[in-house]
Design a protein around this motif. Structure first.
Motif, PDB file in Angstrom:
ATOM      1  N   GLN A 194      -1.392  78.164  22.042  1.00 16.02           N
ATOM      2  CA  GLN A 194      -0.719  76.885  22.555  1.00 16.02           C
ATOM      3  C   GLN A 194      -0.740  76.428  20.507  1.00 16.02           C
ATOM      4  O   GLN A 194       0.718  75.700  21.278  1.00 16.02           O
ATOM      5  CB  GLN A 194      -0.544  76.953  23.202  1.00 16.02           C
ATOM      6  CG  GLN A 194      -0.616  78.016  24.624  1.00 16.02           C
ATOM      7  CD  GLN A 194      -1.036  77.453  25.705  1.00 16.02           C
ATOM      8  OE1 GLN A 194      -1.292  75.416  25.789  1.00 16.02           O
ATOM      9  NE2 GLN A 194      -1.254  77.330  27.147  1.00 16.02           N
TER      10      GLN A 194
ATOM     11  N   LYS B  37       7.604  77.723  27.985  1.00 14.03           N
ATOM     12  CA  LYS B  37       8.414  78.676  26.866  1.00 14.03           C
ATOM     13  C   LYS B  37       9.770  78.743  27.184  1.00 14.03           C
ATOM     14  O   LYS B  37      10.642  79.392  26.957  1.00 14.03           O
ATOM     15  CB  LYS B  37       7.092  80.072  26.932  1.00 14.03           C
ATOM     16  CG  LYS B  37       6.781  80.272  25.873  1.00 14.03           C
ATOM     17  CD  LYS B  37       5.848  81.261  25.611  1.00 14.03           C
ATOM     18  CE  LYS B  37       5.045  81.679  24.423  1.00 14.03           C
ATOM     19  NZ  LYS B  37       4.006  80.142  24.567  1.00 14.03           N
TER      20      LYS B  37
ATOM     21  N   GLN C 262       3.504  85.716  25.082  1.00 15.33           N
ATOM     22  CA  GLN C 262       2.687  84.414  24.832  1.00 15.33           C
ATOM     23  C   GLN C 262       0.940  86.047  24.979  1.00 15.33           C
ATOM     24  O   GLN C 262       0.251  85.787  24.673  1.00 15.33           O
ATOM     25  CB  GLN C 262       2.334  83.833  26.108  1.00 15.33           C
ATOM     26  CG  GLN C 262       1.311  83.284  26.973  1.00 15.33           C
ATOM     27  CD  GLN C 262       1.857  82.527  27.793  1.00 15.33           C
ATOM     28  OE1 GLN C 262       2.455  81.453  28.115  1.00 15.33           O
ATOM     29  NE2 GLN C 262       1.142  83.310  29.053  1.00 15.33           N
TER      30      GLN C 262
ATOM     31  N   LEU D 174       9.062  87.417  27.191  1.00 12.02           N
ATOM     32  CA  LEU D 174       8.503  86.066  26.916  1.00 12.02           C
ATOM     33  C   LEU D 174       7.362  85.979  27.382  1.00 12.02           C
ATOM     34  O   LEU D 174       6.520  85.704  26.527  1.00 12.02           O
ATOM     35  CB  LEU D 174       9.004  84.616  27.126  1.00 12.02           C
ATOM     36  CG  LEU D 174      10.249  84.504  26.495  1.00 12.02           C
ATOM     37  CD1 LEU D 174      11.064  83.290  28.121  1.00 12.02           C
ATOM     38  CD2 LEU D 174      10.140  83.803  25.275  1.00 12.02           C
TER      39      LEU D 174
END
Length: 291
Positions: free
Chosen positions: A126, A178, A23, A19
């Motif tokens: 985002q 997340k 990002q 994750l």
């Protein structure tokens, strides 16, 4: 038998890292777009002339860095951030030659524009779902512009430092959200596969609430906080079945979604109905050791 309590939720290291890298890739691509838009947006002929050689090199270097985003996101982001700093410095220097700025003004302008670009990139990564940390970073950059415009360099630097701290906090908060979404997704799927009719998830005061109900009247309610704490409330069960149900949830979450639940803090809601052969889960406020 019914029980309620709290557990600490942790994604296994590999999934959390996946994750995080996702990002970083998003931020890298967004920052690349910011750099390219900055280059394309140079309209002043004098600035174009003074910065032309540097811009040609930067375009090539940015393309090379962009090609590495998928396979080496951390290195690519670091490289792109460095190139963005070079870009803002080159443009500030070109503007200085055109407008006779001081060296201090050049450095302040370059830092300000680089940070503004990073904020824009994180916002885009985002999907424009900005939180208070990102809004604070944006406000501090605007304050820095105001101070710089009236020649208050010390105040401008202080605002930029505060903006950088807020931006770092925003990136950390984004990753934690997340992680929470991944946990809630796993919990939702697990309850559905166990036959629960799902109500939610809903968000209330920064807590995700998820409730499952069975035709028998049994109910399982979960609240997941952004810091990884999960509260649960199982109601309508007989004997030790509520503890067995919780163990099913725990096993499925770990095996299928890489979510580890920490030691439970459990309160039996009607302990007078506990049988001597109850499943070995804590009674009262005692905790089970290990994860």
């Amino acid at each position: 038998m019914s029980m309620k309590g709290e557990r600490e939720l942790q994604l296994e290291r590999a999934r959390r890292e996946a994750l995080r890298l996702e990002q970083v890739r998003g931020e890298s691509r967004a920052l690349l777009a910011v750099c390219n838009e900055t280059i394309a947006g140079v309209r002043d002929a004098a600035v174009q002339q003074y910065a032309a050689a540097e811009l040609r090199e930067l375009v090539s270097a940015l393309n090379e860095a962009g090609a590495r985003v998928q396979e080496a996101p951390d290195a690519a982001l670091e490289r792109i951030q460095g190139l963005q700093q070079r870009l803002t410095s080159a443009l500030a220097a070109a503007q200085a030659r055109s407008r006779a700025w001081s060296e201090a003004q050049v450095q302040a302008q370059a830092r300000l524009e680089a940070l503004a670009g990073r904020i824009e990139a994180v916002t885009a990564a985002q999907k424009h779902q900005t939180g208070p940390e990102l809004e604070e970073a944006r406000r501090r950059v605007q304050d820095a512009r105001t101070h710089a415009g009236r020649g208050a360099e010390a105040e401008a630097r202080q605002c930029l430092e505060q903006a950088e701290q807020a931006l770092d906090s925003a990136r950390a908060a984004s990753l934690e959200e997340k992680v929470r979404k991944e946990v809630v997704r796993g919990l939702l799927t697990t309850l559905k596969e166990m036959g629960f009719v799902i109500v939610g998830p809903t968000l209330s005061a920064d807590i995700v609430i998820l409730e499952g109900r069975l035709p028998s009247g049994r109910r399982a309610r979960f609240e997941v906080k952004v810091d990884g704490q999960m509260s649960f409330d199982l109601d309508g069960y007989e004997g030790r079945t509520c503890a067995q149900e919780m163990e099913k949830v725990e096993t499925a979450m770990h095996d299928r979604f890489g979510v580890t639940l920490g030691p439970p803090q459990v309160v039996w809601k009607n302990p007078d109905r506990l049988s001597q052969g109850a499943l070995e889960l804590p009674g009262g406020n005692r905790s089970r050791g290990g994860q």
